[in-house]
Design a protein around this motif. Structure first.
Motif, PDB file in Angstrom:
ATOM      1  N   ARG A 159      43.092  50.164  91.839  1.00 43.64           N
ATOM      2  CA  ARG A 159      41.915  50.796  91.237  1.00 43.64           C
ATOM      3  C   ARG A 159      40.663  50.013  91.579  1.00 43.64           C
ATOM      4  O   ARG A 159      39.634  50.584  91.903  1.00 43.64           O
ATOM      5  CB  ARG A 159      42.104  50.907  89.721  1.00 43.64           C
ATOM      6  CG  ARG A 159      40.887  51.287  88.897  1.00 43.64           C
ATOM      7  CD  ARG A 159      40.070  52.498  89.319  1.00 43.64           C
ATOM      8  NE  ARG A 159      40.828  53.646  89.734  1.00 43.64           N
ATOM      9  CZ  ARG A 159      40.382  54.561  90.608  1.00 43.64           C
ATOM     10  NH1 ARG A 159      39.193  54.461  91.158  1.00 43.64           N
ATOM     11  NH2 ARG A 159      41.120  55.583  90.936  1.00 43.64           N
ATOM     12  N   LEU A 160      40.727  48.676  91.495  1.00 45.32           N
ATOM     13  CA  LEU A 160      39.572  47.842  91.841  1.00 45.32           C
ATOM     14  C   LEU A 160      39.162  48.060  93.296  1.00 45.32           C
ATOM     15  O   LEU A 160      37.976  48.243  93.596  1.00 45.32           O
ATOM     16  CB  LEU A 160      39.877  46.363  91.594  1.00 45.32           C
ATOM     17  CG  LEU A 160      39.947  45.921  90.140  1.00 45.32           C
ATOM     18  CD1 LEU A 160      40.538  44.522  90.039  1.00 45.32           C
ATOM     19  CD2 LEU A 160      38.572  45.986  89.497  1.00 45.32           C
ATOM     20  N   ALA A 161      40.153  48.064  94.200  1.00 41.84           N
ATOM     21  CA  ALA A 161      39.857  48.262  95.627  1.00 41.84           C
ATOM     22  C   ALA A 161      39.253  49.638  95.862  1.00 41.84           C
ATOM     23  O   ALA A 161      38.272  49.778  96.611  1.00 41.84           O
ATOM     24  CB  ALA A 161      41.118  48.080  96.460  1.00 41.84           C
ATOM     25  N   THR A 162      39.804  50.646  95.207  1.00 36.80           N
ATOM     26  CA  THR A 162      39.292  52.008  95.377  1.00 36.80           C
ATOM     27  C   THR A 162      37.876  52.126  94.824  1.00 36.80           C
ATOM     28  O   THR A 162      36.974  52.642  95.507  1.00 36.80           O
ATOM     29  CB  THR A 162      40.221  53.019  94.673  1.00 36.80           C
ATOM     30  OG1 THR A 162      41.525  52.910  95.243  1.00 36.80           O
ATOM     31  CG2 THR A 162      39.714  54.435  94.830  1.00 36.80           C
ATOM     32  N   SER A 163      37.669  51.663  93.607  1.00 39.37           N
ATOM     33  CA  SER A 163      36.349  51.799  92.980  1.00 39.37           C
ATOM     34  C   SER A 163      35.282  51.016  93.729  1.00 39.37           C
ATOM     35  O   SER A 163      34.198  51.541  94.006  1.00 39.37           O
ATOM     36  CB  SER A 163      36.413  51.346  91.519  1.00 39.37           C
ATOM     37  OG  SER A 163      37.213  52.222  90.764  1.00 39.37           O
ATOM     38  N   TRP A 164      35.573  49.761  94.058  1.00 41.13           N
ATOM     39  CA  TRP A 164      34.593  48.969  94.795  1.00 41.13           C
ATOM     40  C   TRP A 164      34.397  49.500  96.213  1.00 41.13           C
ATOM     41  O   TRP A 164      33.274  49.448  96.748  1.00 41.13           O
ATOM     42  CB  TRP A 164      34.983  47.492  94.799  1.00 41.13           C
ATOM     43  CG  TRP A 164      34.608  46.843  93.499  1.00 41.13           C
ATOM     44  CD1 TRP A 164      35.445  46.490  92.486  1.00 41.13           C
ATOM     45  CD2 TRP A 164      33.285  46.518  93.067  1.00 41.13           C
ATOM     46  NE1 TRP A 164      34.722  45.960  91.447  1.00 41.13           N
ATOM     47  CE2 TRP A 164      33.397  45.959  91.772  1.00 41.13           C
ATOM     48  CE3 TRP A 164      32.020  46.640  93.635  1.00 41.13           C
ATOM     49  CZ2 TRP A 164      32.292  45.528  91.055  1.00 41.13           C
ATOM     50  CZ3 TRP A 164      30.923  46.205  92.913  1.00 41.13           C
ATOM     51  CH2 TRP A 164      31.053  45.659  91.642  1.00 41.13           C
ATOM     52  N   PRO A 203      30.236  51.616  80.905  1.00 41.14           N
ATOM     53  CA  PRO A 203      30.202  52.531  82.059  1.00 41.14           C
ATOM     54  C   PRO A 203      30.867  51.936  83.306  1.00 41.14           C
ATOM     55  O   PRO A 203      31.574  52.633  84.031  1.00 41.14           O
ATOM     56  CB  PRO A 203      28.711  52.772  82.292  1.00 41.14           C
ATOM     57  CG  PRO A 203      28.088  52.533  80.958  1.00 41.14           C
ATOM     58  CD  PRO A 203      28.888  51.405  80.358  1.00 41.14           C
ATOM     59  N   LEU A 204      30.659  50.643  83.525  1.00 39.99           N
ATOM     60  CA  LEU A 204      31.275  49.987  84.686  1.00 39.99           C
ATOM     61  C   LEU A 204      32.785  49.851  84.492  1.00 39.99           C
ATOM     62  O   LEU A 204      33.557  50.003  85.446  1.00 39.99           O
ATOM     63  CB  LEU A 204      30.630  48.624  84.922  1.00 39.99           C
ATOM     64  CG  LEU A 204      29.108  48.646  85.129  1.00 39.99           C
ATOM     65  CD1 LEU A 204      28.581  47.247  85.302  1.00 39.99           C
ATOM     66  CD2 LEU A 204      28.731  49.532  86.293  1.00 39.99           C
ATOM     67  N   TYR A 205      33.193  49.565  83.268  1.00 42.51           N
ATOM     68  CA  TYR A 205      34.616  49.517  82.949  1.00 42.51           C
ATOM     69  C   TYR A 205      35.246  50.891  83.183  1.00 42.51           C
ATOM     70  O   TYR A 205      36.302  51.007  83.806  1.00 42.51           O
ATOM     71  CB  TYR A 205      34.820  49.077  81.491  1.00 42.51           C
ATOM     72  CG  TYR A 205      36.255  49.174  81.032  1.00 42.51           C
ATOM     73  CD1 TYR A 205      37.151  48.137  81.257  1.00 42.51           C
ATOM     74  CD2 TYR A 205      36.716  50.313  80.394  1.00 42.51           C
ATOM     75  CE1 TYR A 205      38.475  48.229  80.847  1.00 42.51           C
ATOM     76  CE2 TYR A 205      38.036  50.423  79.980  1.00 42.51           C
ATOM     77  CZ  TYR A 205      38.910  49.381  80.212  1.00 42.51           C
ATOM     78  OH  TYR A 205      40.214  49.488  79.815  1.00 42.51           O
ATOM     79  N   ALA A 206      34.592  51.944  82.687  1.00 40.68           N
ATOM     80  CA  ALA A 206      35.121  53.300  82.839  1.00 40.68           C
ATOM     81  C   ALA A 206      35.233  53.695  84.309  1.00 40.68           C
ATOM     82  O   ALA A 206      36.143  54.434  84.683  1.00 40.68           O
ATOM     83  CB  ALA A 206      34.240  54.294  82.082  1.00 40.68           C
ATOM     84  N   MET A 207      34.345  53.187  85.139  1.00 38.96           N
ATOM     85  CA  MET A 207      34.391  53.473  86.579  1.00 38.96           C
ATOM     86  C   MET A 207      35.506  52.709  87.286  1.00 38.96           C
ATOM     87  O   MET A 207      35.760  52.949  88.466  1.00 38.96           O
ATOM     88  CB  MET A 207      33.051  53.103  87.233  1.00 38.96           C
ATOM     89  CG  MET A 207      31.903  53.991  86.829  1.00 38.96           C
ATOM     90  SD  MET A 207      30.308  53.349  87.403  1.00 38.96           S
ATOM     91  CE  MET A 207      30.533  53.352  89.168  1.00 38.96           C
ATOM     92  N   GLY A 208      36.135  51.778  86.589  1.00 40.95           N
ATOM     93  CA  GLY A 208      37.208  51.003  87.194  1.00 40.95           C
ATOM     94  C   GLY A 208      36.731  49.842  88.028  1.00 40.95           C
ATOM     95  O   GLY A 208      37.428  49.392  88.937  1.00 40.95           O
ATOM     96  N   LEU A 209      35.536  49.311  87.715  1.00 37.12           N
ATOM     97  CA  LEU A 209      34.974  48.216  88.500  1.00 37.12           C
ATOM     98  C   LEU A 209      35.424  46.840  88.021  1.00 37.12           C
ATOM     99  O   LEU A 209      35.162  45.843  88.695  1.00 37.12           O
ATOM    100  CB  LEU A 209      33.442  48.310  88.512  1.00 37.12           C
ATOM    101  CG  LEU A 209      32.892  49.551  89.212  1.00 37.12           C
ATOM    102  CD1 LEU A 209      31.382  49.611  89.095  1.00 37.12           C
ATOM    103  CD2 LEU A 209      33.309  49.577  90.677  1.00 37.12           C
ATOM    104  N   PHE A 210      36.075  46.770  86.858  1.00 37.17           N
ATOM    105  CA  PHE A 210      36.687  45.519  86.414  1.00 37.17           C
ATOM    106  C   PHE A 210      37.796  45.837  85.421  1.00 37.17           C
ATOM    107  O   PHE A 210      37.882  46.940  84.902  1.00 37.17           O
ATOM    108  CB  PHE A 210      35.654  44.538  85.828  1.00 37.17           C
ATOM    109  CG  PHE A 210      35.066  44.926  84.502  1.00 37.17           C
ATOM    110  CD1 PHE A 210      35.615  44.450  83.323  1.00 37.17           C
ATOM    111  CD2 PHE A 210      33.952  45.734  84.436  1.00 37.17           C
ATOM    112  CE1 PHE A 210      35.068  44.791  82.096  1.00 37.17           C
ATOM    113  CE2 PHE A 210      33.400  46.089  83.215  1.00 37.17           C
ATOM    114  CZ  PHE A 210      33.960  45.616  82.035  1.00 37.17           C
ATOM    115  N   HIS A 211      38.643  44.827  85.191  1.00 39.54           N
ATOM    116  CA  HIS A 211      39.808  44.934  84.305  1.00 39.54           C
ATOM    117  C   HIS A 211      40.632  46.187  84.641  1.00 39.54           C
ATOM    118  O   HIS A 211      40.858  47.059  83.814  1.00 39.54           O
ATOM    119  CB  HIS A 211      39.385  44.934  82.835  1.00 39.54           C
ATOM    120  CG  HIS A 211      40.530  44.626  81.913  1.00 39.54           C
ATOM    121  ND1 HIS A 211      41.062  43.361  81.802  1.00 39.54           N
ATOM    122  CD2 HIS A 211      41.268  45.416  81.097  1.00 39.54           C
ATOM    123  CE1 HIS A 211      42.050  43.387  80.938  1.00 39.54           C
ATOM    124  NE2 HIS A 211      42.210  44.621  80.503  1.00 39.54           N
ATOM    125  N   ALA A 212      41.055  46.245  85.910  1.00 43.75           N
ATOM    126  CA  ALA A 212      41.834  47.382  86.406  1.00 43.75           C
ATOM    127  C   ALA A 212      42.896  46.850  87.365  1.00 43.75           C
ATOM    128  O   ALA A 212      42.883  45.668  87.727  1.00 43.75           O
ATOM    129  CB  ALA A 212      40.923  48.385  87.112  1.00 43.75           C
TER     130      ALA A 212
END
Length: 162
Positions: A114-119, A101-110
């Protein structure tokens, strides 16, 4: 070295993509469960009656959040991204699958963007939650009513895209 895949199986989509998309839906469902009681306070018999302008604000904010958060943010942008990333988990490393779920949200390995946007969204939403909790009745109920509507559309959108 070969990548250990635990994602295979379970029809054409696999267990890991389902965990990514459905886990994200569960996160939204938990948020809805937590704010729903406050959103429903104006409808309970023990609550102070709302004036007509406050009821109008409640209804308007529900419509606004349904459109802006539910449709424009979730349905048009976030949900397709979540499902697209979840579907890449079919042959993913074990740690990506475990945190699907965290991967799908773009919270890592992006990508960095995407990382800046998601976080940024995670931090911004946490700050807004803290701020909304300081509001008095009935305004917290008005805001939470809109949030429930937007998150509900968001959860349904993830499921519909999946």
């Amino acid at each position: 070295a070969p990548v250990l895949s635990v994602a295979r199986g379970g029809g054409g989509l696999g267990i890991a993509p389902a965990w990514g998309a459905l886990g994200m839906t569960a996160i939204l469902g938990n948020a809805i469960r937590r704010v729903l009681p406050v959103a429903l306070e104006p409808f309970s018999s023990g609550a102070a009656a709302l004036a007509p302008p406050t009821w109008a604000a409640y209804a308007a904010f529900v419509v606004f959040m349904t459109y802006v958060e539910g449709y424009k943010a979730f349905h048009r942008k976030f949900s397709p991204m979540v499902v697209a990333r979840a579907l890449t988990l079919r042959d993913a490393p074990l740690h990506h699958v475990a945190l699907a779920p965290l991967y799908a949200m773009g919270l890592f390995h992006a990508s960095k963007k995407r990382l800046a946007t998601s976080w940024g969204f995670v931090v911004g939403i946490a700050a807004l939650v803290k701020l909304v909790k300081t509001l008095d009745y009935p305004w917290r109920a008005v805001v939470d009513g809109g949030v429930v509507a937007g998150l509900s559309v968001g959860a349904a959108s993830v499921l519909s895209h999946y």
